[in-house]
Scaffold this active site. Structure first.
Site, PDB file in Angstrom:
ATOM      1  N   SER A 311       0.817  -1.205   0.000  1.00  0.00           N
ATOM      2  CA  SER A 311       0.000   0.000   0.000  1.00  0.00           C
ATOM      3  C   SER A 311       0.857   1.263   0.000  1.00  0.00           C
ATOM      4  O   SER A 311       1.545   1.545  -0.965  1.00  0.00           O
ATOM      5  CB  SER A 311      -0.952  -0.040   1.199  1.00  0.00           C
ATOM      6  OG  SER A 311      -1.931   0.955   1.131  1.00  0.00           O
ATOM      7  N   LYS A 336      -0.702  -3.962  -3.517  1.00  0.00           N
ATOM      8  CA  LYS A 336      -2.012  -3.392  -3.185  1.00  0.00           C
ATOM      9  C   LYS A 336      -2.097  -2.004  -3.805  1.00  0.00           C
ATOM     10  O   LYS A 336      -1.483  -1.063  -3.328  1.00  0.00           O
ATOM     11  CB  LYS A 336      -2.227  -3.296  -1.684  1.00  0.00           C
ATOM     12  CG  LYS A 336      -3.600  -2.715  -1.357  1.00  0.00           C
ATOM     13  CD  LYS A 336      -3.800  -2.517   0.125  1.00  0.00           C
ATOM     14  CE  LYS A 336      -5.176  -1.919   0.376  1.00  0.00           C
ATOM     15  NZ  LYS A 336      -5.301  -0.552  -0.144  1.00  0.00           N
ATOM     16  N   GLN A 340      -9.141   3.212  -0.523  1.00  0.00           N
ATOM     17  CA  GLN A 340     -10.391   2.990   0.179  1.00  0.00           C
ATOM     18  C   GLN A 340     -10.972   4.283   0.753  1.00  0.00           C
ATOM     19  O   GLN A 340     -10.260   5.260   0.956  1.00  0.00           O
ATOM     20  CB  GLN A 340     -10.207   1.990   1.324  1.00  0.00           C
ATOM     21  CG  GLN A 340     -10.156   0.539   0.897  1.00  0.00           C
ATOM     22  CD  GLN A 340      -8.945   0.214   0.063  1.00  0.00           C
ATOM     23  OE1 GLN A 340      -7.837   0.588   0.397  1.00  0.00           O
ATOM     24  NE2 GLN A 340      -9.146  -0.480  -1.040  1.00  0.00           N
TER      25      GLN A 340
END
Length: 484
Positions: A311, A336, A340
């Site tokens: 991430s 990733k 979100q």
């Protein structure tokens, strides 16, 4: 009793809720940057024409009525509603879009602030399995040898199969001092292995730095929490005052974090106006974030990664690799590449929704999702880094064959004791190596690996791993950072 239409509409219309946060998130750790104000769920739903139809309301009410009146035992309305919300999130097939009830949402908020207790591992739900994204530095998970991509089958004999992510997290978490015996599937292992951890408070510090006599500095970032950018800036300034000649940024096993913080860190080392990251929405529209206030550093920068770098860590690696001439060393990152949104004021009881709303891309527009950032220089860690830790149910002796013996053989080999095999068969040469180890470490010399020998072997291996001289990835990064 029937659910009112307004209530069901509020449950379904999650995407038009109140306070919105853009996040780069690994499940069980929400990382937030405010981007929108609150609005009315119902009015927004009406404006968009997305309220439930009468037929849809009838379907939901029929099921709830049936369960409340005919199910074999009494059910709580709250449990049914929670289940309905979780079901909708699970229908997305996205491990990063989940619903959290109040208790888990509170734990989630604590982890944002860098303070929580448990085993210290980020996990996600992939194809119905609980998968480790990354163990956190200094946590029980790291000390116990849990690795990125490990699949957790059970905890203390309780299977995680069929559980939602929230339910699995509830099983894995626990009070400080309690034991968590994990059954784990690991790549390269023929059978599940056992990892025993003692839950503990997780260290809230996220930035560590050091500098050697040649002026090569190392800044390790364990996760990107709310104060990480500030701490990084402080440590970088301190190293530069000491005559920094090269910098290694270590994000191995860093599961990600706050988007704003990783941007602030990246732009400290990037030329003003260069692209840090791009975010692409569902319609393909891209928004670019540009560096400001920073400068291209004149000293070499190396970013150190592994499979647990996810991430926000990947954003940093990609930004510096493509936009600041940095060298990425180590292993392929986790992969990733999604963003979100957290809806943290949907429910009066404190529940929380988070879901994927966009992709993020590197400065050059590359989407690394499920692929990861590719290192410029690949350096694999020694086998000892992935070996299962010893958990004896019986003493290990000559002519036995099992996975525990294979682990012990790799440990002995790593520590310099000659073994003729590492396949789990306890050979005569393995006995000789065990005896030599026992003699060197003042353990009764029997040639049998009992609890005392296993404990000393584990202790020695941990000491070996913690010695930076035995870390080939870091040593290569230091070498490259020292080049002009």
């Amino acid at each position: 009793m029937r659910v009112r239409g307004r209530t069901v509409a509020a449950i379904v219309m999650l995407s038009v809720l109140a306070t919105v946060f853009v996040t780069l998130l690994v499940v069980d750790k929400l990382d937030e940057v405010p981007v929108a104000a609150s609005t009315s769920v119902i009015s927004a739903a009406t404006d968009r024409g997305t309220q439930l139809t009468d037929e849809e309301l009838k379907q939901l009410n029929t099921v709830i009525d049936l369960l409340e009146t005919q199910y074999v035992s009494e059910v709580e309305r709250e449990d049914l509603i929670d289940g309905a919300i979780s079901g909708m999130m699970n229908a997305l097939g996205d491990p990063y879009s989940v619903y959290m009830e109040k208790e888990v949402a509170n734990q989630f908020s604590q982890s944002i602030e860098g303070s929580f207790s448990g085993i210290g591992a980020e996990v996600s739900l992939e194809n119905g399995q609980v998968v480790v994204v990354s163990p956190i530095k200094g946590s029980p998970a790291e000390r116990g040898g849990l690795l990125a991509k490990d699949v957790i089958l059970s905890v203390n004999g309780e299977s995680l199969s069929g559980l939602t992510l929230q339910e699995a997290v509830n099983v894995i978490r626990g009070e400080k001092g309690t034991k968590a015996k994990l059954e784990v599937i690991r790549e390269g292992q023929a059978k599940p292995i056992t990892v025993v951890l003692i839950r503990d408070d997780i260290d809230i510090e996220t930035v560590y730095s050091s500098i050697d006599e040649q002026g090569i500095g190392v800044i390790e970032i364990t996760q990107f929490s709310v104060n990480t950018a500030e701490r990084f800036a402080e440590e970088l300034a301190a190293l530069e005052q000491k005559g920094l000649k090269g910098l290694v940024i270590d994000v191995r096993n860093n599961p990600g974090g706050v988007l704003q913080d990783v941007v602030e860190i990246a732009q400290l080392m990037m030329k003003e106006g260069s692209v840090v990251v791009q975010v692409e929405d569902r319609n393909g529209k891209r928004d670019k974030t540009y560096a400001k206030g920073g400068e291209q550093k004149k000293y070499p920068i190396v970013v150190l990664t592994n499979g647990g770098s996810a991430s926000a860590s990947e954003i940093l690696a990609g930004a510096l690799q493509e936009g600041a001439g940095a060298t990425v060393v180590g292993q392929q990152t986790y992969g990733k590449g999604t963003v979100q949104v957290s809806f943290n004021q949907l429910f009066e009881d404190g529940g929380l929704i988070k879901m994927t709303i966009a992709k993020w891309l590197t400065p050059k527009g590359n989407w690394i999702n499920e692929k990861g950032v590719t290192p410029d220089v690949v350096v694999e860690p020694p086998a000892i880094y992935s070996v299962a830790r010893l958990h004896l149910t019986e003493s290990l002796k000559e002519d036995m064959l099992n996975e525990q013996i294979a682990s012990a053989q790799i440990m002995l080999q790593t520590l310099g004791y000659g073994v003729d095999r590492t396949d789990g068969y306890f050979s005569a040469m393995t006995t000789k190596a065990v005896k030599q180890f026992q003699q060197d470490y003042s353990v009764p010399v029997t040639g049998i690996i009992d609890e005392a020998t296993a404990a000393k072997l584990e202790e020695s291996v941990i000491s070996f791993i913690r010695d930076v001289e035995n870390d080939p990835q870091l040593q290569k990064a230091l070498e490259l950072a020292g080049r002009k």
